[in-house]
Design a protein around this motif. Structure first.
Motif, short mmCIF file in Angstrom:
data_model
loop_
_atom_site.label_atom_id
_atom_site.label_comp_id
_atom_site.label_asym_id
_atom_site.label_seq_id
_atom_site.Cartn_x
_atom_site.Cartn_y
_atom_site.Cartn_z
N ALA A 229 68.71 -17.90 -20.34
CA ALA A 229 69.00 -18.76 -21.49
C ALA A 229 68.98 -20.25 -21.14
O ALA A 229 69.52 -20.67 -20.11
CB ALA A 229 70.36 -18.40 -22.08
N LYS A 230 68.37 -21.03 -22.01
CA LYS A 230 68.48 -22.48 -21.91
C LYS A 230 69.92 -22.90 -22.17
O LYS A 230 70.70 -22.17 -22.80
CB LYS A 230 67.59 -23.15 -22.96
CG LYS A 230 66.11 -23.03 -22.73
CD LYS A 230 65.35 -23.76 -23.85
CE LYS A 230 63.86 -23.72 -23.64
NZ LYS A 230 63.11 -24.40 -24.75
N ASP B 79 64.53 -20.24 -19.85
CA ASP B 79 63.59 -20.71 -20.87
C ASP B 79 63.87 -20.10 -22.24
O ASP B 79 63.14 -20.36 -23.20
CB ASP B 79 62.16 -20.39 -20.45
CG ASP B 79 61.92 -18.90 -20.20
OD1 ASP B 79 62.90 -18.12 -20.21
OD2 ASP B 79 60.76 -18.51 -19.98
N TYR C 27 77.24 -21.13 -24.46
CA TYR C 27 76.12 -21.30 -25.39
C TYR C 27 76.66 -21.27 -26.82
O TYR C 27 77.83 -20.96 -27.05
CB TYR C 27 75.08 -20.18 -25.22
CG TYR C 27 74.65 -19.95 -23.80
CD1 TYR C 27 73.74 -20.81 -23.19
CD2 TYR C 27 75.17 -18.89 -23.05
CE1 TYR C 27 73.35 -20.61 -21.87
CE2 TYR C 27 74.80 -18.68 -21.73
CZ TYR C 27 73.89 -19.54 -21.14
OH TYR C 27 73.52 -19.36 -19.84
N ASP D 146 65.25 -19.59 -25.82
CA ASP D 146 65.85 -20.31 -26.94
C ASP D 146 66.80 -19.42 -27.72
O ASP D 146 67.77 -19.89 -28.32
CB ASP D 146 64.75 -20.82 -27.87
CG ASP D 146 63.82 -21.79 -27.19
OD1 ASP D 146 64.22 -22.93 -26.97
OD2 ASP D 146 62.68 -21.39 -26.85
N LEU D 147 66.50 -18.12 -27.75
CA LEU D 147 67.30 -17.14 -28.47
C LEU D 147 67.43 -15.89 -27.61
O LEU D 147 66.43 -15.39 -27.07
CB LEU D 147 66.62 -16.78 -29.80
CG LEU D 147 67.26 -15.70 -30.66
CD1 LEU D 147 68.65 -16.12 -31.13
CD2 LEU D 147 66.36 -15.35 -31.85
N THR E 154 58.50 -21.30 -28.25
CA THR E 154 59.81 -20.69 -28.47
C THR E 154 59.87 -19.34 -27.75
O THR E 154 58.95 -18.53 -27.85
CB THR E 154 60.07 -20.48 -29.97
OG1 THR E 154 60.07 -21.76 -30.61
CG2 THR E 154 61.42 -19.80 -30.20
N ALA F 48 66.59 -21.15 -33.68
CA ALA F 48 65.44 -21.54 -32.87
C ALA F 48 64.12 -21.29 -33.59
O ALA F 48 63.10 -20.98 -32.96
CB ALA F 48 65.47 -20.81 -31.52
N GLU G 113 57.31 -14.75 -26.44
CA GLU G 113 57.03 -16.18 -26.52
C GLU G 113 56.08 -16.47 -27.68
O GLU G 113 55.02 -15.85 -27.79
CB GLU G 113 56.41 -16.70 -25.22
CG GLU G 113 56.14 -18.20 -25.23
CD GLU G 113 55.66 -18.74 -23.91
OE1 GLU G 113 55.14 -19.88 -23.89
OE2 GLU G 113 55.78 -18.03 -22.89
N GLU H 67 70.94 -24.98 -24.26
CA GLU H 67 71.14 -25.12 -25.70
C GLU H 67 70.75 -23.85 -26.47
O GLU H 67 70.58 -23.89 -27.69
CB GLU H 67 70.35 -26.30 -26.23
CG GLU H 67 68.84 -26.19 -26.10
CD GLU H 67 68.29 -26.65 -24.76
OE1 GLU H 67 67.08 -26.93 -24.69
OE2 GLU H 67 69.06 -26.73 -23.78
N ALA H 68 70.64 -22.73 -25.79
CA ALA H 68 70.23 -21.49 -26.43
C ALA H 68 71.26 -20.98 -27.43
O ALA H 68 72.46 -21.27 -27.32
CB ALA H 68 69.99 -20.41 -25.37
N THR H 69 70.78 -20.20 -28.38
CA THR H 69 71.65 -19.42 -29.26
C THR H 69 71.67 -17.99 -28.76
O THR H 69 70.61 -17.40 -28.52
CB THR H 69 71.14 -19.45 -30.71
OG1 THR H 69 71.12 -20.80 -31.18
CG2 THR H 69 72.03 -18.60 -31.62
#
Length: 250
Positions: free
Chosen positions: A83-84, A62, A112, A64-65, A26, A126, A21, A86-88
């Motif tokens: 993964a969120k 949580d 995703y 992002d990547l 992020t 991200a 984190e 909208e995660a990559t």
């Protein structure tokens, strides 16, 4: 236990799963899941529980990547836990659900943004810079059988070098301690020390000395029988070489 390093919060969550984190919130996950470490089902190998994080059983969502190095670390239940929406999700090009004898979702069906990488790619996602690097067992090296066969042949997987909030983090994936790793500019080295099918603690300590990172955090050990090792001896070895090291264990 959460490790703090140059503004990053880092947690080894079991097997190869590492959560990173950044100060801005992020979150990056490396190789999440397998063996019940993120679903609460993990049980220690052997009669006496070796040092290892306790299993988790939640859905933080949580990340992002999320980065996945190879088939053995591809766990789609775990990806969906961390993964969120909208995660990559960055997945090595060789990962193929058809070759995995577990119930996993094909990579191209993940919900995703999915980016496939070769063994030598660079991308930004991200706010994180991500480089893939070749990672493997050398057919002429210490993991090879008499016929040169290895568990992780060249082209089977990759490692990842990340720049998170300008702090470089290196996870070699399942690999020998390759000479090329020592040439990387690394602040936090996530050392693979389990042995048997990956670098053992002595090889990883020697690599850490050559790499000279700001901090070494070993991961990917004591989850299953073939990865049991003496993490305390690794820590003492690395510290004796003048390299800062920390353990993240229960």
């Amino acid at each position: 236990m959460t490790i703090r390093h140059d503004g990053l919060l880092v947690d080894w969550l079991g097997y190869a799963t590492t959560r990173i984190e950044a100060p801005d919130g992020t979150v990056v996950y490396l190789d999440p899941g397998r063996y019940g470490v993120l679903s609460g089902e993990w049980t220690p190998p052997g009669e006496e529980a070796p040092p290892h994080p306790a299993p988790q059983d939640d859905y933080p969502k949580d990340g992002d990547l999320v980065c996945v190095t190879h088939d053995h670390h591809y766990d789609t239940d775990a990806i969906q836990r961390v993964a969120k929406q909208e995660a990559t999700v960055v997945v090595y090009e060789g990962v193929d659900a058809a070759n995995i004898d577990r119930d996993v979702t094909p990579v191209d069906e993940l919900p995703y943004e999915v980016v496939r990488v070769t063994g030598e790619d660079h991308l930004s996602a991200a706010g994180v810079e991500c480089w893939s690097v070749p990672a493997y067992n050398d057919p002429d090296g210490p993991r090879a059988g008499p016929d040169g066969s290895v568990t992780h042949p060249p082209g089977f997987g990759c490692g990842f070098l990340l720049s998170v909030a300008d702090v470089t983090v290196f996870w070699p994936g399942d690999s020998d301690a390759l000479d090329g790793f020592a040439e990387l500019d690394v602040s936090l080295f996530l050392a693979n020390i389990g042995g048997t099918v990956v670098s053992d603690r002595r090889e990883a300590a020697a690599l850490a000395e050559r790499m000279d990172p700001d901090l070494v955090l070993p991961v990917h050990y004591n989850t299953i029988d073939i990865l049991t090792t003496d993490s305390g001896a690794f820590g003492a070895d690395v510290a004796g070489r003048g390299v800062p090291v920390v353990l993240d264990e229960n």
